[in-house]
Design a protein around this motif. Structure first.
Motif, PDB file in Angstrom:
ATOM      1  N   ASP A 169       1.169  -0.993  -0.308  1.00  0.00           N
ATOM      2  CA  ASP A 169      -0.008   0.223   0.458  1.00  0.00           C
ATOM      3  C   ASP A 169       1.191   1.305  -0.210  1.00  0.00           C
ATOM      4  OD1 ASP A 169      -2.139  -1.756  -0.068  1.00  0.00           O
ATOM      5  OD2 ASP A 169      -2.636  -1.608   1.683  1.00  0.00           O
ATOM      6  N   ASP A 170       2.136   1.620   0.877  1.00  0.00           N
ATOM      7  CA  ASP A 170       3.007   2.407   1.315  1.00  0.00           C
ATOM      8  C   ASP A 170       3.337   2.487  -0.419  1.00  0.00           C
ATOM      9  OD1 ASP A 170       4.818  -0.108   1.050  1.00  0.00           O
ATOM     10  OD2 ASP A 170       5.588   1.385   2.899  1.00  0.00           O
ATOM     11  N   HIS A 171       3.879   1.909  -1.677  1.00  0.00           N
ATOM     12  CA  HIS A 171       4.466   1.931  -2.025  1.00  0.00           C
ATOM     13  C   HIS A 171       3.276   2.235  -4.091  1.00  0.00           C
ATOM     14  CE1 HIS A 171       7.655   1.172  -5.534  1.00  0.00           C
ATOM     15  NE2 HIS A 171       6.582   0.553  -6.224  1.00  0.00           N
ATOM     16  N   VAL A 172       2.386   2.078  -3.116  1.00  0.00           N
ATOM     17  CA  VAL A 172       1.468   2.627  -4.054  1.00  0.00           C
ATOM     18  C   VAL A 172       0.892   4.229  -4.280  1.00  0.00           C
ATOM     19  CG1 VAL A 172      -1.368   2.079  -4.819  1.00  0.00           C
ATOM     20  CG2 VAL A 172      -0.090   0.048  -4.617  1.00  0.00           C
ATOM     21  N   ALA A 183       4.273  -7.116 -10.858  1.00  0.00           N
ATOM     22  CA  ALA A 183       3.253  -6.365 -10.537  1.00  0.00           C
ATOM     23  C   ALA A 183       1.894  -6.617 -10.292  1.00  0.00           C
ATOM     24  CB  ALA A 183       3.058  -4.512 -10.255  1.00  0.00           C
ATOM     25  N   THR A 184       0.867  -5.870  -9.349  1.00  0.00           N
ATOM     26  CA  THR A 184      -0.597  -6.450  -9.348  1.00  0.00           C
ATOM     27  C   THR A 184      -0.988  -5.908  -8.492  1.00  0.00           C
ATOM     28  OG1 THR A 184      -3.065  -7.585  -9.629  1.00  0.00           O
ATOM     29  CG2 THR A 184      -1.129  -8.826  -8.075  1.00  0.00           C
ATOM     30  N   THR A 185      -2.699  -5.416  -8.240  1.00  0.00           N
ATOM     31  CA  THR A 185      -2.967  -4.725  -6.690  1.00  0.00           C
ATOM     32  C   THR A 185      -4.389  -5.798  -6.443  1.00  0.00           C
ATOM     33  OG1 THR A 185      -4.784  -3.974  -8.227  1.00  0.00           O
ATOM     34  CG2 THR A 185      -3.091  -2.311  -7.570  1.00  0.00           C
ATOM     35  N   VAL A 234      -3.868   2.959  -9.615  1.00  0.00           N
ATOM     36  CA  VAL A 234      -2.405   1.931 -10.124  1.00  0.00           C
ATOM     37  C   VAL A 234      -3.841   1.058 -10.733  1.00  0.00           C
ATOM     38  CG1 VAL A 234      -1.204   0.480  -9.619  1.00  0.00           C
ATOM     39  CG2 VAL A 234      -0.605   2.702  -9.498  1.00  0.00           C
ATOM     40  N   GLY A 235      -3.794   0.189 -11.654  1.00  0.00           N
ATOM     41  CA  GLY A 235      -4.442  -0.786 -11.960  1.00  0.00           C
ATOM     42  C   GLY A 235      -3.971  -1.187 -13.177  1.00  0.00           C
ATOM     43  N   LEU A 261      -9.891  -0.235 -12.103  1.00  0.00           N
ATOM     44  CA  LEU A 261      -8.938  -0.050 -10.547  1.00  0.00           C
ATOM     45  C   LEU A 261     -10.096  -1.701 -10.297  1.00  0.00           C
ATOM     46  CD1 LEU A 261      -9.129   3.494  -9.902  1.00  0.00           C
ATOM     47  CD2 LEU A 261      -6.838   2.372 -11.030  1.00  0.00           C
ATOM     48  N   LEU A 262      -9.398  -1.222  -8.995  1.00  0.00           N
ATOM     49  CA  LEU A 262      -9.566  -2.777  -8.051  1.00  0.00           C
ATOM     50  C   LEU A 262      -9.837  -2.175  -6.518  1.00  0.00           C
ATOM     51  CD1 LEU A 262      -7.114  -5.827  -9.369  1.00  0.00           C
ATOM     52  CD2 LEU A 262     -10.098  -5.702  -9.978  1.00  0.00           C
ATOM     53  N   ARG A 263      -9.187  -1.551  -6.238  1.00  0.00           N
ATOM     54  CA  ARG A 263      -9.190  -0.630  -4.582  1.00  0.00           C
ATOM     55  C   ARG A 263      -9.302   1.035  -5.027  1.00  0.00           C
ATOM     56  NH1 ARG A 263      -4.169  -3.309  -2.446  1.00  0.00           N
ATOM     57  NH2 ARG A 263      -4.082  -1.803  -3.839  1.00  0.00           N
TER      58      ARG A 263
END
Length: 291
Positions: free
Chosen positions: A95-98, A152-154, A255-256, A269-271
């Protein structure tokens, strides 16, 4: 991917030059020694290879690297040996990287000329440090290095990173014009100006445009987005739509996953935590707007 143009940078001046025009320049010798990547935020020095048996082309200079967000970025080979990809996996970005990616997109997109020069200077200094990294030549040049690629993925379906493990690289697209078909299926960061919002029950579409209003891109917020977000996110998006209709200039960074729908590129987007409005979360932006 072929590099079709470059930035000629010399004595504080910059000029975009197409590949086919380099050899035609009267100052050819000067130009070919001062070429850099034209991708926004990347300052990788390039080498011009004159037309031979096949054609002329551009490539990064030995020992140099493109920025991780650059469309020409490839995994660095610090050993000098051939590489073979033996497997792939997907890991969930922290989360902090996003949050850092989202802030960075906004900061670069809205920076002043002076701020841009400071950033480029810092990047050039970092590039010099990378150039000084020693290449391990202890193995034979014929040895093949086996590489395991972590994407990478979310999505919650990805693997969780263990302590000490680095986040996978994420390409940043500082212009929507930089997106292409090769990005489909990749998790990337983008930024654009919000034009409109279409809200339905557990489904919202954000329409973004680039700085020059040349293209539009749709960001899709579907049921999984609402399930992974605060319960009041639907109300926040309705309020955001009202603010847009009042003519407020709003920049959306997210970011998605890059998707292809209705013959157009878009982003899924997922979140809620993967979305920022003018650098801050949606609810904070609304609070600041109403102050």
């Amino acid at each position: 991917m072929s590099i079709l143009n470059a930035i000629f940078r010399y004595e504080g001046k910059e000029e975009l030059i197409n590949l086919e025009d380099i050899s035609k320049r009267e100052d050819y010798e000067l130009v070919k020694e001062n070429l850099f990547c034209s991708f926004e935020g990347c300052y990788c020095p390039l080498q011009y290879i004159a037309k031979g048996a096949i054609s002329e082309y551009l490539k990064r200079r030995i020992g140099e690297l493109h920025n991780e967000s650059c469309t020409y970025f490839t995994l660095p080979n610090l050993t000098g040996h051939s590489r073979r990809i033996v497997g792939t996996s997907s890991s969930i970005l922290r989360d902090d990287h996003v949050a850092s990616i989202l802030r960075g997109l906004y900061d670069v997109y809205t920076e002043t000329t002076d701020e841009r020069e400071v950033r480029l200077k810092r990047g050039r200094e970092n590039a010099r440090v990378r150039r000084n990294n020693k290449i391990d030549k202890s193995k034979s040049e014929k040895d093949v290095e086996e590489v395991y690629v972590n994407k990478a993925t979310t999505s919650s379906e990805g693997e969780s990173l263990v302590e000490g493990e680095r986040n996978p690289p994420v390409r940043r697209r500082y212009s929507l014009l930089d997106l292409s078909d090769i990005d489909i299926g990749q998790t990337e960061g983008i930024i654009g100006e919000l034009v409109s919002i279409v809200n339905n029950e557990k489904r919202t579409i954000l329409e973004l445009t680039d700085r020059l209003n040349k293209i539009t891109l749709y960001v899709y917020l579907e049921e999984v987005f609402f399930d992974n977000s605060p319960v009041n996110i639907d109300t926040s998006l309705k309020v955001l739509s009202e603010i847009v209709n009042k003519g407020k200039k709003i920049y959306v960074s997210c970011v998605g996953e890059v998707v292809y729908r209705d013959d157009k590129l878009g982003m899924l987007l997922l979140r809620e935590k993967d979305l920022r409005i003018n650098r801050v979360p949606v609810i904070i932006f609304i609070h600041q707007f109403n102050e």
